[in-house]
Scaffold this motif. Structure first.
Motif, mmCIF file in Angstrom:
data_model
loop_
_atom_site.group_PDB
_atom_site.id
_atom_site.type_symbol
_atom_site.label_atom_id
_atom_site.label_comp_id
_atom_site.label_asym_id
_atom_site.label_seq_id
_atom_site.Cartn_x
_atom_site.Cartn_y
_atom_site.Cartn_z
ATOM 1 N N LYS A 1 0.685 -1.443 -0.045
ATOM 2 C CA LYS A 1 -0.019 0.029 -0.041
ATOM 3 C C LYS A 1 0.770 1.346 -0.027
ATOM 4 O O LYS A 1 1.838 1.297 0.484
ATOM 5 N N PHE A 2 0.501 2.170 -0.742
ATOM 6 C CA PHE A 2 1.241 3.471 -0.774
ATOM 7 C C PHE A 2 0.108 4.560 -0.685
ATOM 8 O O PHE A 2 -0.834 4.757 -1.421
ATOM 9 N N ASP A 3 0.699 5.476 0.223
ATOM 10 C CA ASP A 3 -0.083 6.508 0.432
ATOM 11 C C ASP A 3 0.778 7.757 0.112
ATOM 12 O O ASP A 3 1.972 7.990 0.498
ATOM 13 N N LEU B 1 5.469 13.328 -0.268
ATOM 14 C CA LEU B 1 5.848 12.325 0.971
ATOM 15 C C LEU B 1 4.849 11.037 0.525
ATOM 16 O O LEU B 1 3.908 11.126 -0.016
ATOM 17 N N MET B 2 5.657 9.804 0.629
ATOM 18 C CA MET B 2 5.099 8.574 0.099
ATOM 19 C C MET B 2 5.160 7.644 1.342
ATOM 20 O O MET B 2 6.413 7.539 1.682
ATOM 21 N N ALA B 3 4.160 6.909 1.622
ATOM 22 C CA ALA B 3 4.251 5.967 3.008
ATOM 23 C C ALA B 3 3.918 4.576 2.161
ATOM 24 O O ALA B 3 3.234 4.573 1.406
ATOM 25 N N TYR B 4 4.876 3.768 2.462
ATOM 26 C CA TYR B 4 4.885 2.337 1.858
ATOM 27 C C TYR B 4 4.638 1.526 3.190
ATOM 28 O O TYR B 4 5.146 1.582 4.080
ATOM 29 N N ARG B 5 3.592 0.540 3.079
ATOM 30 C CA ARG B 5 3.221 -0.242 3.951
ATOM 31 C C ARG B 5 3.087 -1.627 3.418
ATOM 32 O O ARG B 5 2.323 -1.883 2.212
#
Length: 182
Positions: free
Chosen positions: A118-120, A130-134
């Protein structure tokens, strides 16, 4: 994990190192599937980890460097095979913003059983994201390589910082991405 990831990794190893190096990795006793991968199959991500570790030992290149290099390689392959993934994006940050909403949706059409990270993302300006990897898998450096491959595709230079942590069986990495103008 998608078979195309495995088959493209094997292609990269063969191209950048040699067919003999690939054979050595696939013959490694740690690899569970005996190196029999198809692009449409689904495989345990631990096999990928084992292959990268075996490659690292064989060619004396750090595991992290190999994973990141594979991500860069993989972006070029994916955008070449599936040009619809770029969906009218004109630059790296525009593309990265669409990973979950467009790119992963297209991937799921092709591979409905895929378990994708998942990328937010949050756009802080024209040149800042800003990119968050989960993910359940520890492949944030693969994501970093994909980001760098994307920038290369668009002919842009990026400044990227990232911080990772594990949280309740999930790998989290926050990327701070800025376009560098020279």
């Amino acid at each position: 994990m998608l078979g195309i990831v495995f088959t493209e990794f094997m292609e990269m190893v063969e191209d950048r190192f040699s067919p003999d190096v690939l054979d050595d990795i696939l013959d490694s006793p740690d690899v569970d599937s005996d190196g029999a991968y198809t692009s449409v199959g689904y495989y345990d991500h631990h096999d990928m980890v084992k292959m990268v570790v075996a490659l690292s030992k064989r060619v004396d290149v750090p595991v992290d460097d190999l994973i990141e290099a594979f991500g860069e390689h993989m972006f070029g392959i994916l955008i070449g095979k599936y040009p619809m993934l770029k969906a009218g994006n004109e630059c790296t940050l525009d593309f990265l913003e669409t990973v979950d909403s467009t790119v992963h949706r297209e991937v799921l059409k092709l591979y409905p059983q895929a378990e994708l990270p998942k990328f937010d993302s949050q756009r802080l300006g024209d040149d800042h994201l800003l990119m968050a990897y989960r993910s359940k898998r520890p492949f944030s450096l693969l994501a970093l390589g994909l980001i760098k491959g994307c920038a290369s595709y668009y002919g842009e230079k990026l400044e990227i910082s990232h911080q990772s942590e594990d949280h309740d069986g999930e790998y989290l990495t926050n990327f701070d991405i800025k376009v560098v103008h020279e």
